[in-house]
Design an enzyme around this catalytic site. Structure first.
Site, PDB file in Angstrom:
ATOM      1  N   LYS A  77       0.847  -1.187   0.000  1.00 57.04           N
ATOM      2  CA  LYS A  77       0.000   0.000   0.000  1.00 57.04           C
ATOM      3  C   LYS A  77       0.883   1.237   0.000  1.00 57.04           C
ATOM      4  CE  LYS A  77      -4.023   0.287   0.731  1.00 57.04           C
ATOM      5  NZ  LYS A  77      -5.180   0.367  -0.203  1.00 57.04           N
ATOM      6  N   HIS A 131     -11.854  -7.871  -2.544  1.00 56.26           N
ATOM      7  CA  HIS A 131     -11.239  -6.713  -1.904  1.00 56.26           C
ATOM      8  C   HIS A 131     -11.443  -6.741  -0.398  1.00 56.26           C
ATOM      9  CE1 HIS A 131     -11.250  -2.393  -0.591  1.00 56.26           C
ATOM     10  NE2 HIS A 131     -10.085  -2.467  -1.194  1.00 56.26           N
TER      11      HIS A 131
END
Length: 415
Positions: free
Chosen positions: A173, A301
């Protein structure tokens, strides 16, 4: 079977350390709202809602006039009752509707004595592979556990997760530090894990030009896909024209209108389905069928779930024929869960699809009470703020990056 009550309980469950992201930070805990739907037969179905606290509790309580007396098997009717797309222009009920759908499917599975995956068509796989979700992290404010800020710390964290859980896919991320620094981190990660698959996600805060530059620098790596480098379908389309990587999204294709637009003029190759964002498991299945018809891959997700929503992700993944990538999950960052038995257990980077009736998970009432007390004591946290950058917000596209040389530890309240 008729619905006779619906209840909401906000909880705050601790993380190993605060997780940094492009828009702010998870401040050492996840705040979630547990939803319980009770029937006249004494069954209780479980749902889960992101964030919330008082606002989510009030939103769930406000559904009582809509739900009491209704049959939980009539899911399409309930969907329009709660989140009619035209009426919902004036509210934000889609994620609440998802939590109710989870609970109703849980109720049906309990009544019929089958797992939710059997209701959805029958499982195609018994275990779901997951990716290691790597974040830049502040150290824990009390024990200093596992900061991730430098390249060396990132590699150590990745190797620890591989050794502990058996992950074979690693997602970083980004969008926190300057793109050149994050590129060095990502390439070092690839060098340290030469046998494993990779993903990068800067949460849509880059310009098209930054995204094209970065994407071209990583084309030679073992990438599954390049996730949300920019925000907006047209921006993604421009990046896709210039970078030889599949693009994925969980931000710009999150409803059927956007999915139709992507089919007609493709901007994204991989649609990351979120059981909360799409309004439930069943809408995700509908979206996956459209993707299958048009040759788009799908993924599952993660939106910071506890065990209830994780169970929905597992049941979804079990029945998707076109699930071609390891699922995402923040789950390994949690120190505990609110379900019986505590956290689910990874084996070789996979989690087992629950086999019990319904979602196959039940609440641990002692844990729920403990983490509800944590919520009452700590309250919410500003997801879109960095604790060491008060008043900061990213521009879109961003040029206000955190400094990777800043080794300060935030003073925040933790569970």
């Amino acid at each position: 079977m008729r619905i006779v009550d619906i209840r909401a309980t906000p909880v705050s469950v601790p993380l190993e350390a605060p997780l940094r992201h492009a828009n702010g930070c998870h401040w050492g805990r996840f705040v979630r709202t547990i939803v319980e739907v009770e029937t006249d037969e004494g069954l209780v179905g479980l749902g889960e809602l992101g964030g919330g606290g008082e606002s989510a509790t009030a939103a769930v309580a406000a559904l009582k006039p809509y739900l009491l007396g209704h049959d939980p098997a009539r899911l399409e009717e309930l969907r329009f009752l709660i989140a009619n797309p035209t009426a919902s222009l004036y509210n934000n009920r889609l994620q609440v509707a998802a939590a109710v759908e989870f609970a109703c499917l849980d109720l049906l599975g309990q009544q019929w004595e089958v797992p939710v995956s059997e209701i959805l068509g029958g499982r195609l796989r018994d275990r779901i592979p997951f990716a290691a979700y790597l974040f830049f992290r502040y150290p824990h404010p009390t024990n200093g556990v596992r900061e991730v800020r430098t390249i060396e710390q990132l590699i150590e964290e990745a190797r620890t997760l591989k050794r502990r859980y058996g992950f074979q896919t690693f997602k970083l991320k980004g969008g926190v530090f300057p793109p050149r620094y994050e590129l060095a981190c990502f390439r070092a990660l690839a060098e340290a894990l030469p046998e494993d698959r990779l993903r990068f996600d800067p949460n849509g805060v880059w310009s098209v030009e930054q995204a094209v530059w970065f994407g071209r620098q990583i084309e030679d790596l073992a990438n599954d896909y390049f996730e949300d480098p920019v925000f907006g379908l047209h921006g993604m389309r421009r990046v896709r024209e210039k970078v030889r990587l599949p693009l994925a999204t969980n931000t710009v294709v999150v409803n059927f209108e956007q999915l139709a637009a992507n089919v007609l003029d493709t901007a994204v190759d991989v649609i990351l389905l979120d059981t909360t964002f799409w309004g439930g498991i069943r809408p995700c299945l509908k979206a996956a069928a459209i993707c299958e018809a048009f040759g788009f891959s799908v993924g599952v997700h993660s939106s910071g779930e506890l065990g209830i929503q994780l169970a929905t992700m597992l049941h979804l993944g079990a029945v998707l024929p076109n699930l071609t990538f390891a699922a995402d999950a923040h789950y390994h960052h949690l120190t505990d869960d609110i379900i019986e038995g505590g956290k689910m257990t990874y084996a070789e980077g996979t989690l087992a699809v629950p086999t019990g009736p319904g979602l196959g998970v039940r609440l641990d009432r002692e844990r729920v009470a403990r983490y509800h007390e944590h919520y009452l004591r700590l309250g919410n946290y500003p997801y879109d703020q960095d604790p060491l950058r008060p008043g900061w917000a990213p521009l879109i596209p961003n040029d206000r990056w955190a400094d990777p040389a800043d080794a300060r530890v935030p003073e925040i309240r933790v569970c």
